[in-house]
Design a protein around this motif. Structure first.
Motif, PDB file in Angstrom:
ATOM      1  N   MET A   1       0.702   1.491  -0.278  1.00  0.00           N
ATOM      2  CA  MET A   1       0.346   1.811  -1.974  1.00  0.00           C
ATOM      3  C   MET A   1      -1.025   0.861  -2.228  1.00  0.00           C
ATOM      4  SD  MET A   1       2.165   0.894  -5.503  1.00  0.00           S
ATOM      5  CE  MET A   1       3.649   2.050  -4.868  1.00  0.00           C
ATOM      6  N   LYS A   2      -2.187   1.801  -2.489  1.00  0.00           N
ATOM      7  CA  LYS A   2      -3.386   1.042  -2.835  1.00  0.00           C
ATOM      8  C   LYS A   2      -3.299   0.387  -4.229  1.00  0.00           C
ATOM      9  CE  LYS A   2      -5.545   3.097   0.930  1.00  0.00           C
ATOM     10  NZ  LYS A   2      -6.303   2.768   2.029  1.00  0.00           N
ATOM     11  N   ALA A   3      -4.200  -0.479  -4.260  1.00  0.00           N
ATOM     12  CA  ALA A   3      -4.461  -1.188  -5.641  1.00  0.00           C
ATOM     13  C   ALA A   3      -5.145  -0.342  -6.407  1.00  0.00           C
ATOM     14  CB  ALA A   3      -5.393  -2.328  -5.344  1.00  0.00           C
ATOM     15  N   VAL A   4      -5.943   0.556  -6.001  1.00  0.00           N
ATOM     16  CA  VAL A   4      -6.554   1.656  -6.941  1.00  0.00           C
ATOM     17  C   VAL A   4      -5.407   2.382  -7.649  1.00  0.00           C
ATOM     18  CG1 VAL A   4      -8.264   3.428  -7.130  1.00  0.00           C
ATOM     19  CG2 VAL A   4      -8.589   1.661  -5.524  1.00  0.00           C
ATOM     20  N   ASP A   5      -4.393   2.925  -6.825  1.00  0.00           N
ATOM     21  CA  ASP A   5      -3.450   3.552  -7.552  1.00  0.00           C
ATOM     22  C   ASP A   5      -2.729   2.818  -8.271  1.00  0.00           C
ATOM     23  OD1 ASP A   5      -4.110   5.712  -5.666  1.00  0.00           O
ATOM     24  OD2 ASP A   5      -2.771   5.133  -3.895  1.00  0.00           O
ATOM     25  N   ARG A   7      -3.457   0.351 -10.342  1.00  0.00           N
ATOM     26  CA  ARG A   7      -4.425   0.310 -11.345  1.00  0.00           C
ATOM     27  C   ARG A   7      -4.404   1.305 -12.484  1.00  0.00           C
ATOM     28  NH1 ARG A   7      -6.621  -4.809 -11.062  1.00  0.00           N
ATOM     29  NH2 ARG A   7      -7.348  -5.615  -9.069  1.00  0.00           N
ATOM     30  N   ALA A   8      -4.238   2.475 -11.834  1.00  0.00           N
ATOM     31  CA  ALA A   8      -4.165   3.647 -12.726  1.00  0.00           C
ATOM     32  C   ALA A   8      -2.995   3.865 -13.357  1.00  0.00           C
ATOM     33  CB  ALA A   8      -4.584   4.801 -11.803  1.00  0.00           C
ATOM     34  N   MET A   9      -1.907   3.086 -12.990  1.00  0.00           N
ATOM     35  CA  MET A   9      -0.699   3.362 -13.853  1.00  0.00           C
ATOM     36  C   MET A   9      -0.491   2.575 -15.024  1.00  0.00           C
ATOM     37  SD  MET A   9       1.980   2.563 -10.652  1.00  0.00           S
ATOM     38  CE  MET A   9       2.155   3.591  -9.319  1.00  0.00           C
ATOM     39  N   THR A  10       0.313   3.256 -15.960  1.00  0.00           N
ATOM     40  CA  THR A  10       0.544   2.529 -17.169  1.00  0.00           C
ATOM     41  C   THR A  10       1.539   1.531 -17.069  1.00  0.00           C
ATOM     42  OG1 THR A  10       2.227   3.993 -17.881  1.00  0.00           O
ATOM     43  CG2 THR A  10       0.345   4.658 -18.211  1.00  0.00           C
ATOM     44  N   PRO A  11       1.516   0.547 -18.010  1.00  0.00           N
ATOM     45  CA  PRO A  11       2.664  -0.640 -17.707  1.00  0.00           C
ATOM     46  C   PRO A  11       4.116  -0.184 -17.478  1.00  0.00           C
ATOM     47  CG  PRO A  11       1.190  -1.234 -19.621  1.00  0.00           C
ATOM     48  CD  PRO A  11       0.639   0.254 -19.085  1.00  0.00           C
ATOM     49  N   GLU A  45       5.732  -4.079   3.920  1.00  0.00           N
ATOM     50  CA  GLU A  45       5.155  -3.273   3.101  1.00  0.00           C
ATOM     51  C   GLU A  45       5.505  -3.464   1.794  1.00  0.00           C
ATOM     52  OE1 GLU A  45       5.295   0.618   4.621  1.00  0.00           O
ATOM     53  OE2 GLU A  45       4.264   0.104   6.343  1.00  0.00           O
ATOM     54  N   ILE A  46       6.802  -3.384   1.634  1.00  0.00           N
ATOM     55  CA  ILE A  46       7.701  -3.783   0.307  1.00  0.00           C
ATOM     56  C   ILE A  46       7.306  -4.975  -0.397  1.00  0.00           C
ATOM     57  CG2 ILE A  46       9.934  -3.626  -0.932  1.00  0.00           C
ATOM     58  CD1 ILE A  46       9.079  -0.892  -0.010  1.00  0.00           C
ATOM     59  N   ARG A  47       7.378  -5.776   0.432  1.00  0.00           N
ATOM     60  CA  ARG A  47       7.052  -7.207  -0.327  1.00  0.00           C
ATOM     61  C   ARG A  47       5.562  -7.360  -0.776  1.00  0.00           C
ATOM     62  NH1 ARG A  47       8.300 -10.344   3.880  1.00  0.00           N
ATOM     63  NH2 ARG A  47       6.253 -10.902   4.478  1.00  0.00           N
ATOM     64  N   ARG A  48       4.800  -6.797   0.135  1.00  0.00           N
ATOM     65  CA  ARG A  48       3.378  -6.820  -0.488  1.00  0.00           C
ATOM     66  C   ARG A  48       3.133  -6.046  -1.680  1.00  0.00           C
ATOM     67  NH1 ARG A  48      -0.390  -7.577   4.940  1.00  0.00           N
ATOM     68  NH2 ARG A  48       0.670  -9.675   5.340  1.00  0.00           N
ATOM     69  N   ASP A  49       3.915  -4.766  -1.720  1.00  0.00           N
ATOM     70  CA  ASP A  49       3.558  -3.968  -2.784  1.00  0.00           C
ATOM     71  C   ASP A  49       4.263  -4.267  -4.090  1.00  0.00           C
ATOM     72  OD1 ASP A  49       2.556  -2.000  -1.149  1.00  0.00           O
ATOM     73  OD2 ASP A  49       4.274  -0.503  -1.172  1.00  0.00           O
ATOM     74  N   ILE A  50       5.227  -5.006  -4.166  1.00  0.00           N
ATOM     75  CA  ILE A  50       5.801  -5.818  -5.056  1.00  0.00           C
ATOM     76  C   ILE A  50       4.918  -6.935  -5.616  1.00  0.00           C
ATOM     77  CG2 ILE A  50       7.805  -7.331  -6.044  1.00  0.00           C
ATOM     78  CD1 ILE A  50       9.746  -5.565  -3.965  1.00  0.00           C
ATOM     79  N   ALA A  51       4.213  -7.735  -4.797  1.00  0.00           N
ATOM     80  CA  ALA A  51       3.300  -8.666  -5.029  1.00  0.00           C
ATOM     81  C   ALA A  51       2.206  -8.001  -5.816  1.00  0.00           C
ATOM     82  CB  ALA A  51       2.734  -9.353  -3.725  1.00  0.00           C
ATOM     83  N   ARG A  52       1.727  -6.853  -5.129  1.00  0.00           N
ATOM     84  CA  ARG A  52       0.484  -6.245  -5.800  1.00  0.00           C
ATOM     85  C   ARG A  52       0.719  -5.739  -7.219  1.00  0.00           C
ATOM     86  NH1 ARG A  52      -0.175  -2.625  -1.774  1.00  0.00           N
ATOM     87  NH2 ARG A  52      -1.588  -4.473  -0.635  1.00  0.00           N
ATOM     88  N   ILE A  53       2.016  -4.919  -7.243  1.00  0.00           N
ATOM     89  CA  ILE A  53       2.326  -4.682  -8.805  1.00  0.00           C
ATOM     90  C   ILE A  53       2.343  -5.738  -9.832  1.00  0.00           C
ATOM     91  CG2 ILE A  53       4.047  -3.712 -10.022  1.00  0.00           C
ATOM     92  CD1 ILE A  53       4.527  -1.603  -7.705  1.00  0.00           C
TER      93      ILE A  53
END
Length: 66
Positions: A1-5, A7-11, A45-53
């Protein structure tokens, strides 16, 4: 999952995605404990995606308060 994706999401979407990832992380931990985990890199990957979100959600909430 990219940070750009992310950032485009709603809360609300961020919270839903975070819940989904945490559930997957829980399942991966069980697979690891029982020796059934095939893709070990997925845990990282999952751990990093959670942190990114969480990071982007915090940025958005801080930005809305300011």
């Amino acid at each position: 999952m990219k940070a750009v994706d992310v950032r485009a999401m709603t809360p609300d979407q961020l919270n839903d995605e975070l819940a989904k990832l945490k559930k997957e992380q829980f399942n991966l931990r069980f697979q690891k404990a029982t020796g059934q985990l095939e893709k070990t890199a997925r845990v990282k990957e999952i751990r990093r995606d959670i942190a990114r979100i969480k990071t982007i959600a915090a940025e958005k909430s801080a930005g809305s308060k300011a």
